[in-house]
Design a protein around this motif. Structure first.
Motif, PDB file in Angstrom:
ATOM      1  N   GLY A 238       6.906  -1.284 -23.921  1.00 30.44           N
ATOM      2  CA  GLY A 238       7.381  -1.774 -22.640  1.00 30.44           C
ATOM      3  C   GLY A 238       8.847  -1.443 -22.418  1.00 30.44           C
ATOM      4  N   PRO A 239       9.452  -2.093 -21.414  1.00 31.53           N
ATOM      5  CA  PRO A 239       8.814  -3.037 -20.508  1.00 31.53           C
ATOM      6  C   PRO A 239       7.817  -2.324 -19.590  1.00 31.53           C
ATOM      7  CG  PRO A 239      11.221  -3.237 -20.440  1.00 31.53           C
ATOM      8  CD  PRO A 239      10.903  -1.969 -21.152  1.00 31.53           C
ATOM      9  N   GLY A 240       6.804  -3.075 -19.166  1.00 29.28           N
ATOM     10  CA  GLY A 240       5.789  -2.531 -18.287  1.00 29.28           C
ATOM     11  C   GLY A 240       5.612  -3.406 -17.070  1.00 29.28           C
ATOM     12  N   PRO A 241       4.681  -3.055 -16.199  1.00 25.82           N
ATOM     13  CA  PRO A 241       4.494  -3.806 -14.948  1.00 25.82           C
ATOM     14  C   PRO A 241       3.985  -5.224 -15.163  1.00 25.82           C
ATOM     15  CG  PRO A 241       2.796  -2.128 -15.209  1.00 25.82           C
ATOM     16  CD  PRO A 241       3.809  -1.876 -16.275  1.00 25.82           C
ATOM     17  N   TYR A 242       3.483  -5.528 -16.362  1.00 23.88           N
ATOM     18  CA  TYR A 242       2.931  -6.859 -16.622  1.00 23.88           C
ATOM     19  C   TYR A 242       3.751  -7.647 -17.643  1.00 23.88           C
ATOM     20  CZ  TYR A 242      -0.821  -4.208 -14.505  1.00 23.88           C
ATOM     21  OH  TYR A 242      -1.547  -3.398 -13.663  1.00 23.88           O
ATOM     22  N   THR A 243       4.912  -7.123 -18.020  1.00 19.65           N
ATOM     23  CA  THR A 243       5.722  -7.799 -19.036  1.00 19.65           C
ATOM     24  C   THR A 243       6.183  -9.176 -18.571  1.00 19.65           C
ATOM     25  OG1 THR A 243       6.470  -5.671 -19.916  1.00 19.65           O
ATOM     26  CG2 THR A 243       7.769  -7.602 -20.485  1.00 19.65           C
ATOM     27  N   ALA A 244       6.619  -9.278 -17.323  1.00 18.51           N
ATOM     28  CA  ALA A 244       7.065 -10.584 -16.813  1.00 18.51           C
ATOM     29  C   ALA A 244       5.934 -11.597 -16.848  1.00 18.51           C
ATOM     30  CB  ALA A 244       7.615 -10.429 -15.397  1.00 18.51           C
ATOM     31  N   GLU A 245       4.746 -11.183 -16.485  1.00 20.10           N
ATOM     32  CA  GLU A 245       3.593 -12.083 -16.529  1.00 20.10           C
ATOM     33  C   GLU A 245       3.274 -12.490 -17.966  1.00 20.10           C
ATOM     34  OE1 GLU A 245      -1.148 -12.042 -15.330  1.00 20.10           O
ATOM     35  OE2 GLU A 245       0.250 -10.655 -14.355  1.00 20.10           O
ATOM     36  N   LEU A 246       3.392 -11.553 -18.895  1.00 21.56           N
ATOM     37  CA  LEU A 246       3.175 -11.867 -20.306  1.00 21.56           C
ATOM     38  C   LEU A 246       4.179 -12.915 -20.785  1.00 21.56           C
ATOM     39  CD1 LEU A 246       2.028 -11.394 -23.164  1.00 21.56           C
ATOM     40  CD2 LEU A 246       3.573  -9.427 -23.348  1.00 21.56           C
ATOM     41  N   LEU A 247       5.418 -12.779 -20.388  1.00 22.97           N
ATOM     42  CA  LEU A 247       6.424 -13.753 -20.769  1.00 22.97           C
ATOM     43  C   LEU A 247       6.084 -15.140 -20.217  1.00 22.97           C
ATOM     44  CD1 LEU A 247       9.631 -11.576 -20.318  1.00 22.97           C
ATOM     45  CD2 LEU A 247       8.675 -12.389 -22.477  1.00 22.97           C
ATOM     46  N   ASP A 248       5.528 -15.178 -19.007  1.00 21.61           N
ATOM     47  CA  ASP A 248       5.075 -16.457 -18.445  1.00 21.61           C
ATOM     48  C   ASP A 248       4.016 -17.098 -19.337  1.00 21.61           C
ATOM     49  OD1 ASP A 248       6.748 -16.111 -16.268  1.00 21.61           O
ATOM     50  OD2 ASP A 248       5.161 -15.336 -14.965  1.00 21.61           O
ATOM     51  N   VAL A 249       3.052 -16.288 -19.762  1.00 23.46           N
ATOM     52  CA  VAL A 249       1.954 -16.787 -20.601  1.00 23.46           C
ATOM     53  C   VAL A 249       2.493 -17.329 -21.925  1.00 23.46           C
ATOM     54  CG1 VAL A 249      -0.105 -16.088 -21.895  1.00 23.46           C
ATOM     55  CG2 VAL A 249       0.227 -15.283 -19.544  1.00 23.46           C
ATOM     56  N   LEU A 250       3.382 -16.579 -22.554  1.00 26.26           N
ATOM     57  CA  LEU A 250       3.942 -17.005 -23.836  1.00 26.26           C
ATOM     58  C   LEU A 250       4.746 -18.291 -23.687  1.00 26.26           C
ATOM     59  CD1 LEU A 250       5.091 -13.510 -25.162  1.00 26.26           C
ATOM     60  CD2 LEU A 250       3.162 -14.850 -26.029  1.00 26.26           C
ATOM     61  N   ARG A 251       5.505 -18.393 -22.610  1.00 26.21           N
ATOM     62  CA  ARG A 251       6.320 -19.589 -22.386  1.00 26.21           C
ATOM     63  C   ARG A 251       5.447 -20.831 -22.205  1.00 26.21           C
ATOM     64  NH1 ARG A 251       9.844 -19.015 -17.291  1.00 26.21           N
ATOM     65  NH2 ARG A 251       7.770 -19.187 -16.362  1.00 26.21           N
ATOM     66  N   GLU A 252       4.378 -20.689 -21.429  1.00 21.79           N
ATOM     67  CA  GLU A 252       3.489 -21.822 -21.195  1.00 21.79           C
ATOM     68  C   GLU A 252       2.814 -22.294 -22.476  1.00 21.79           C
ATOM     69  OE1 GLU A 252       0.811 -20.509 -18.200  1.00 21.79           O
ATOM     70  OE2 GLU A 252       2.370 -20.336 -16.650  1.00 21.79           O
TER      71      GLU A 252
END
Length: 488
Positions: free
Chosen positions: A291-305
């Motif tokens: 990465g970073p890729g187009p879904y990295t921000a979403e992945l970070l959301d998942v990990l944070r939750e």
């Protein structure tokens, strides 16, 4: 662009391309061609709002090594489509002319990019490297997009028609005279595809680049000619004139900027390291490459939750383009490692180029997050003795994996999650990628299943506790360092 003759190679700097140029005691009056004019100063992609890197890869277990990167820019749909088509064509041609193999070395295709301009006119320089069983060879193409007209074009679009292209070809041939009989000047012509990499230097001269071995022996290295602005300006199209002006203005802004000396930066570390004792708790380290890729921000959301931490191994060119995502990784307790500048197979490179790949990527991470990475993952997991030695000198530990999610092979997210959970064990290092929708969609299932079994998700160094990790050693799981090479 002619098919690469796979001999020789050149080295390019992160912010400029310099070469032997046309230095001579008495250069031709029509083309000033010493070494310095062939330098191209590239635009920092982090200064272009909305720019996002895009990547095509085939994963570590594929029978070919493939990593193609290109930028996607806001408000430039035609340029984005042209770059995407070019990337897909490169991959298709590589597949058509190579065979997937199980043994090493595998055929390799690598495409990286730089911004030759990013104002009213955008220039994107793609550099293609290929290995087909002989030596490495490079080729370049530069594409242009005029925001005034909405038109995307190859380098010939900088010039005002066929007559102008013929005149530039003549000026370039004259500039090559001093290189002697080894250079085949007859190969320089206005024929389609012959002059497909042209850009401007800071003075507005037109820099014309040639592929490895295109017009002379590969031993000559990079060949480029700078046609002086006074000669080339009357030959430019309206797009070319705007591009020339954009590069000149960018150079003036850089010259006016105050110089900030480099300062030392601390080693990268998770801000939440030490909150889990992996000697007492079952720990797993999720790692994400490329990465970073187009879904990295979403992945970070998942990990944070989920309250999970991970280790990211981004490619340097992507780090330079999207430093804000790296800062978010740091701020949310993740760890950022080094995955080289442009994902070359390090095991094929001499030590100087290994050091350059690791150094440039490390500098990009340090500039983005104020921390210097201490972990490196070799592209494709290919580690040689030279790679280990350079890593040791640079105080870098090498990280492999013992659980391969095989997310790059596609499939259903539930299948990826089930395969990963099935292989997981205390101390596992899991290989994943943050480039694809299916891979990111598989992460919630992995987190839920393994947390339900009592696992904690930590960064790689936390697996080793107080024992720490040693520079130059290869670590494939939290059980301990592995000496096996290459990584599999």
């Amino acid at each position: 662009m002619p098919r690469l003759r796979l001999l020789g190679g050149i080295a390019l700097l992160a912010v400029s391309a310099t070469g032997c140029g046309m230095a001579a005691a008495a250069p031709d009056r029509e083309a000033t061609v010493p070494a310095e004019p062939t330098r191209i100063d590239f635009v920092d992609p982090a200064t272009v709002a909305g720019l996002a890197p895009r990547t095509l890869t085939e994963g570590e277990s594929a029978g070919r090594h493939v990593h193609i990167s290109y930028p996607e820019l806001p408000g430039a749909a035609r340029l984005n489509a042209l770059l995407r088509q070019e990337a897909e064509r490169e991959l298709r041609d590589f597949h058509d002319t190579t065979s997937a193999v199980d043994s090493l070395p595998r055929p390799e295709l690598n495409v990286d990019w730089q911004l030759a301009a990013a104002g009213d006119v955008v220039g994107v320089r793609l550099r293609t490297g290929e290995y087909r069983g002989a030596d490495w060879g490079n080729a370049t193409r530069t594409f242009w997009y005029d925001r005034h007209t909405g038109r995307a074009t190859g380098s010939a679009g900088l010039l005002a028609g066929t007559d102008a292209l013929r005149e530039v070809s003549r000026l370039v041939r004259n500039g090559l005279k001093e290189r002697g009989p080894d250079v085949d000047r007859d190969q320089v012509s206005a024929e389609r595809g012959k002059l497909d990499s042209m850009a401007f230097n800071a003075d507005g001269d037109l820099v014309v680049e040639f592929d490895d071995c295109q017009i002379g022996p590969c031993s000559l290295g990079r060949l480029a000619v700078a046609v002086p602005a006074a000669k080339v300006t009357p030959l430019l199209s309206p797009t070319g004139l705007r591009a020339q002006q954009s590069v000149r203005e960018s150079a003036r802004q850089v010259a006016r900027a105050a110089y900030t000396p480099k300062r030392s930066v601390p080693a990268a570390a998770s801000g939440r390291a030490g909150t889990v004792d992996c000697a007492a708790v079952k720990c797993v380290a999720l790692t994400f490459d490329d990465g970073p890729g187009p879904y990295t921000a979403e992945l970070l959301d998942v990990l944070r939750e989920a309250g999970a931490r991970a280790t990211f191994f981004p490619v340097g060119s992507g780090v330079a383009a999207e430093p804000e995502l790296l800062r978010r990784m740091r701020d949310e307790g993740h760890l950022v490692g080094n995955h080289t500048w442009d994902h070359r197979d390090l095991s094929r490179l001499p030590t100087s180029k290994i050091a350059d790949q690791l150094g440039r990527a490390g500098d990009a991470v340090a500039a983005a997050i104020g921390q210097r990475p201490t972990l490196v993952r070799a592209p494709y997991g290919e580690v040689s003795l030279d790679v280990r030695n350079v890593a040791r000198e640079r105080k870098l530990s090498l990280v492999g994996w013992d659980v391969d999610s095989r997310d790059r092979q596609g499939g259903d997210p539930a299948e990826i999650a089930a395969r990963t959970v099935r292989q997981a064990h205390p101390g596992a290092i899991v290989l994943m990628h943050d480039l694809d929708r299916t891979a990111v969609d598989a992460v919630p299932g992995i987190l839920e299943e393994l947390q339900g079994k009592g696992y904690a998700f930590v960064t790689v160094p936390e697996l080793y506790g107080t024992a720490g990790m040693q520079a130059g050693r290869v670590y494939t799981s939290g059980i301990g360092p592995s000496r096996k090479e290459p990584l599999t």
